[in-house]
Motif scaffolding. Structure first.
Motif, PDB file in Angstrom:
ATOM      1  N   MET A 219       2.975  14.028  13.451  1.00 37.71           N
ATOM      2  CA  MET A 219       4.382  14.417  13.034  1.00 37.71           C
ATOM      3  C   MET A 219       5.188  12.952  12.588  1.00 37.71           C
ATOM      4  SD  MET A 219       5.297  17.871  13.461  1.00 37.71           S
ATOM      5  CE  MET A 219       6.934  18.049  13.961  1.00 37.71           C
ATOM      6  N   VAL A 220       5.574  13.249  11.393  1.00 39.07           N
ATOM      7  CA  VAL A 220       6.525  12.064  11.100  1.00 39.07           C
ATOM      8  C   VAL A 220       8.054  12.566  10.951  1.00 39.07           C
ATOM      9  CG1 VAL A 220       4.580  10.813   9.794  1.00 39.07           C
ATOM     10  CG2 VAL A 220       6.036  12.372   8.673  1.00 39.07           C
ATOM     11  N   SER A 221       8.813  11.667  10.704  1.00 37.17           N
ATOM     12  CA  SER A 221      10.277  11.859  10.499  1.00 37.17           C
ATOM     13  C   SER A 221      10.433  11.710   8.846  1.00 37.17           C
ATOM     14  CB  SER A 221      11.293  10.883  11.184  1.00 37.17           C
ATOM     15  OG  SER A 221      11.188   9.652  10.698  1.00 37.17           O
ATOM     16  N   VAL A 222      11.472  12.673   8.514  1.00 36.44           N
ATOM     17  CA  VAL A 222      11.882  12.370   7.070  1.00 36.44           C
ATOM     18  C   VAL A 222      12.310  10.907   6.880  1.00 36.44           C
ATOM     19  CG1 VAL A 222      13.583  13.094   5.441  1.00 36.44           C
ATOM     20  CG2 VAL A 222      12.713  14.824   6.761  1.00 36.44           C
ATOM     21  N   GLN A 223      13.079   9.982   7.762  1.00 37.18           N
ATOM     22  CA  GLN A 223      13.577   8.845   7.555  1.00 37.18           C
ATOM     23  C   GLN A 223      12.101   8.055   7.258  1.00 37.18           C
ATOM     24  OE1 GLN A 223      16.588   7.438   7.276  1.00 37.18           O
ATOM     25  NE2 GLN A 223      15.281   5.859   6.325  1.00 37.18           N
ATOM     26  N   GLU A 224      11.058   8.212   7.971  1.00 35.41           N
ATOM     27  CA  GLU A 224       9.671   7.456   7.977  1.00 35.41           C
ATOM     28  C   GLU A 224       9.221   7.576   6.475  1.00 35.41           C
ATOM     29  OE1 GLU A 224       7.851   7.056  12.287  1.00 35.41           O
ATOM     30  OE2 GLU A 224       7.920   8.989  11.435  1.00 35.41           O
ATOM     31  N   ILE A 225       9.249   8.744   6.066  1.00 37.74           N
ATOM     32  CA  ILE A 225       9.049   9.186   4.356  1.00 37.74           C
ATOM     33  C   ILE A 225       9.883   8.293   3.696  1.00 37.74           C
ATOM     34  CG2 ILE A 225       8.530  10.780   2.820  1.00 37.74           C
ATOM     35  CD1 ILE A 225       6.418  10.537   5.101  1.00 37.74           C
ATOM     36  N   ILE A 226      11.212   8.362   3.864  1.00 36.71           N
ATOM     37  CA  ILE A 226      12.228   7.724   3.210  1.00 36.71           C
ATOM     38  C   ILE A 226      11.979   6.334   3.120  1.00 36.71           C
ATOM     39  CG2 ILE A 226      14.757   7.026   2.690  1.00 36.71           C
ATOM     40  CD1 ILE A 226      15.469   9.808   3.981  1.00 36.71           C
ATOM     41  N   ASP A 227      11.357   5.553   4.105  1.00 39.32           N
ATOM     42  CA  ASP A 227      11.256   4.125   4.174  1.00 39.32           C
ATOM     43  C   ASP A 227       9.978   3.962   3.244  1.00 39.32           C
ATOM     44  OD1 ASP A 227      13.148   3.827   5.928  1.00 39.32           O
ATOM     45  OD2 ASP A 227      12.052   3.869   7.563  1.00 39.32           O
ATOM     46  N   ILE A 228       9.004   4.790   3.125  1.00 41.12           N
ATOM     47  CA  ILE A 228       7.987   4.564   2.505  1.00 41.12           C
ATOM     48  C   ILE A 228       8.106   4.614   0.927  1.00 41.12           C
ATOM     49  CG2 ILE A 228       5.619   5.707   1.841  1.00 41.12           C
ATOM     50  CD1 ILE A 228       5.311   6.273   4.703  1.00 41.12           C
ATOM     51  N   MET A 229       8.805   5.684   0.750  1.00 40.69           N
ATOM     52  CA  MET A 229       9.343   5.978  -0.456  1.00 40.69           C
ATOM     53  C   MET A 229      10.126   4.865  -1.144  1.00 40.69           C
ATOM     54  SD  MET A 229       7.715   8.510  -1.959  1.00 40.69           S
ATOM     55  CE  MET A 229       8.764   8.495  -3.499  1.00 40.69           C
TER      56      MET A 229
ATOM     57  N   ARG B  82      -1.024   8.449  -2.702  1.00 34.98           N
ATOM     58  CA  ARG B  82      -0.400   7.062  -2.280  1.00 34.98           C
ATOM     59  C   ARG B  82       0.455   7.245  -0.818  1.00 34.98           C
ATOM     60  NH1 ARG B  82       3.060   4.261  -6.986  1.00 34.98           N
ATOM     61  NH2 ARG B  82       2.938   2.322  -5.596  1.00 34.98           N
ATOM     62  N   LEU B  83       1.056   8.212  -0.765  1.00 36.65           N
ATOM     63  CA  LEU B  83       1.855   8.614   0.643  1.00 36.65           C
ATOM     64  C   LEU B  83       1.055   8.771   1.619  1.00 36.65           C
ATOM     65  CD1 LEU B  83       4.897  11.420  -0.364  1.00 36.65           C
ATOM     66  CD2 LEU B  83       4.973   9.196   1.103  1.00 36.65           C
ATOM     67  N   ALA B  84      -0.261   9.304   1.293  1.00 37.78           N
ATOM     68  CA  ALA B  84      -1.190   9.778   2.389  1.00 37.78           C
ATOM     69  C   ALA B  84      -1.790   8.307   2.766  1.00 37.78           C
ATOM     70  CB  ALA B  84      -2.379  10.603   1.838  1.00 37.78           C
ATOM     71  N   ALA B  85      -1.859   7.324   1.712  1.00 39.49           N
ATOM     72  CA  ALA B  85      -2.635   6.211   2.158  1.00 39.49           C
ATOM     73  C   ALA B  85      -1.520   5.360   3.078  1.00 39.49           C
ATOM     74  CB  ALA B  85      -2.971   5.414   1.093  1.00 39.49           C
ATOM     75  N   ALA B  86      -0.047   5.423   2.534  1.00 35.42           N
ATOM     76  CA  ALA B  86       0.981   4.771   3.274  1.00 35.42           C
ATOM     77  C   ALA B  86       1.137   5.040   4.697  1.00 35.42           C
ATOM     78  CB  ALA B  86       2.189   4.864   2.555  1.00 35.42           C
TER      79      ALA B  86
ATOM     80  N   LEU C 286       0.628   6.656  11.004  1.00 31.69           N
ATOM     81  CA  LEU C 286       1.563   7.713  11.062  1.00 31.69           C
ATOM     82  C   LEU C 286       0.652   9.009  10.574  1.00 31.69           C
ATOM     83  CD1 LEU C 286       4.815   6.637   9.355  1.00 31.69           C
ATOM     84  CD2 LEU C 286       4.473   6.912  11.928  1.00 31.69           C
ATOM     85  N   THR C 287       0.653  10.267  11.209  1.00 31.99           N
ATOM     86  CA  THR C 287       0.131  11.456  11.034  1.00 31.99           C
ATOM     87  C   THR C 287       0.864  12.550  10.223  1.00 31.99           C
ATOM     88  OG1 THR C 287      -1.481  10.932  12.804  1.00 31.99           O
ATOM     89  CG2 THR C 287      -1.593  13.034  12.046  1.00 31.99           C
TER      90      THR C 287
END
Length: 269
Positions: free
Chosen positions: A1-11, A242-246, A252-253
């Motif tokens: 699980m990841v949080s939306v914030q963690e994805i925002i940080d990657i983006m 790129r998201l999957a690699a990050a 993170l999973t």
């Protein structure tokens, strides 16, 4: 699980929000940064079909290129297409994040993916927007070179075959061979004159109007209109990768799934 914030940080690393144009509306549009998800859907548009896909796949985050909300909303009517879609997202705890002009501009974003797909090399800036905090220039479009010159008809066929479109329209400005090509994904006809001043032989974009084509011919510039969808949809799979690699790099999973079913709204008979 990841949080939306963690994805925002990657983006934010992949496509910094500071790159976005003033009129744009990227970022978290629906949901909470604290929302967690084990699956993410990447798409061009947050359509009803994409929302249904997210529900069926158990995804609680959609990352899109086009923002589903552009302007301030004074009411939320669930009897309208947008209101109904937002209600469905909220009902199923699905957050929506968009990266629009910032993803067009970013290195490895929409325009770099487009340039690579159609065979351009030695990319340089086109339609410069400014410099970032590190002093690096960033631009909305790209200009590059084909390995060998070709006719505009041959290059148009190459573009058609490279992109998710059944057809392209092209404007011939005469016998001028094509080697130096400027491009701007989506809707970039406003930059035709800039492409001509840059010395481009041809300009690749979408949403070209009749008088845009007329102006290009007057400037001696070939134009290829590969459509809004055709020039932008290729970034979806690239962004998924790129998201999957990050995520993997950060330990993170989450599964990242690309929308592969959407099609251009336009058909030709």
């Amino acid at each position: 699980m990841v949080s939306v914030q963690e994805i925002i940080d990657i983006m934010e690393e992949l496509a910094p929000r500071s790159y976005a144009e003033d009129w744009d509306n990227p970022g978290l549009l629906v949901g909470s940064p604290a929302q967690e998800t084990a699956r993410i859907v990447v798409c061009l548009d947050v359509s009803d079909a994409v929302v249904q896909m997210a529900i069926e796949q158990g995804a609680h985050l959609i990352v899109s290129h086009h923002p589903m909300i552009f302007h301030a909303m004074k009411h939320l009517r669930t009897d309208t297409p947008l209101g109904s879609r937002i209600a469905e997202l909220v009902k199923h705890d699905i957050a929506v994040f968009a990266a629009h002009t910032n993803l067009d501009i970013a290195q490895g974003g929409v325009n770099d993916v487009l340039a690579q797909a159609v065979g351009l090399e030695g990319l340089a800036h086109f339609v410069v927007q400014g410099q970032d905090e590190a002093g690096e220039t960033y631009s909305l479009g790209r200009v590059g070179e084909l390995q060998e010159p070709m006719t505009i008809a041959a290059f148009a066929a190459q573009v058609r075959d490279a992109l998710p479109t059944a057809y392209v329209r092209y404007v011939s400005a005469g016998a001028r061979p094509v080697q130096r090509v400027a491009l701007c994904s989506g809707s970039g006809a406003e930059f035709i004159a800039q492409a001509a001043r840059l010395g481009a032989d041809a300009y690749l974009t979408g949403d070209v109007r009749y008088h845009d084509a007329q102006h290009a011919v007057e400037l001696g510039l070939h134009v290829i209109d590969a459509g809004h969808f055709g020039t932008e949809f290729p970034v979806v799979e690239c962004l998924r990768t790129r998201l999957a690699a990050a995520l993997t790099e950060r330990g993170l999973t989450a599964d990242v799934i690309a929308d592969t079913q959407s099609e251009d709204f336009f058909h030709v008979i």
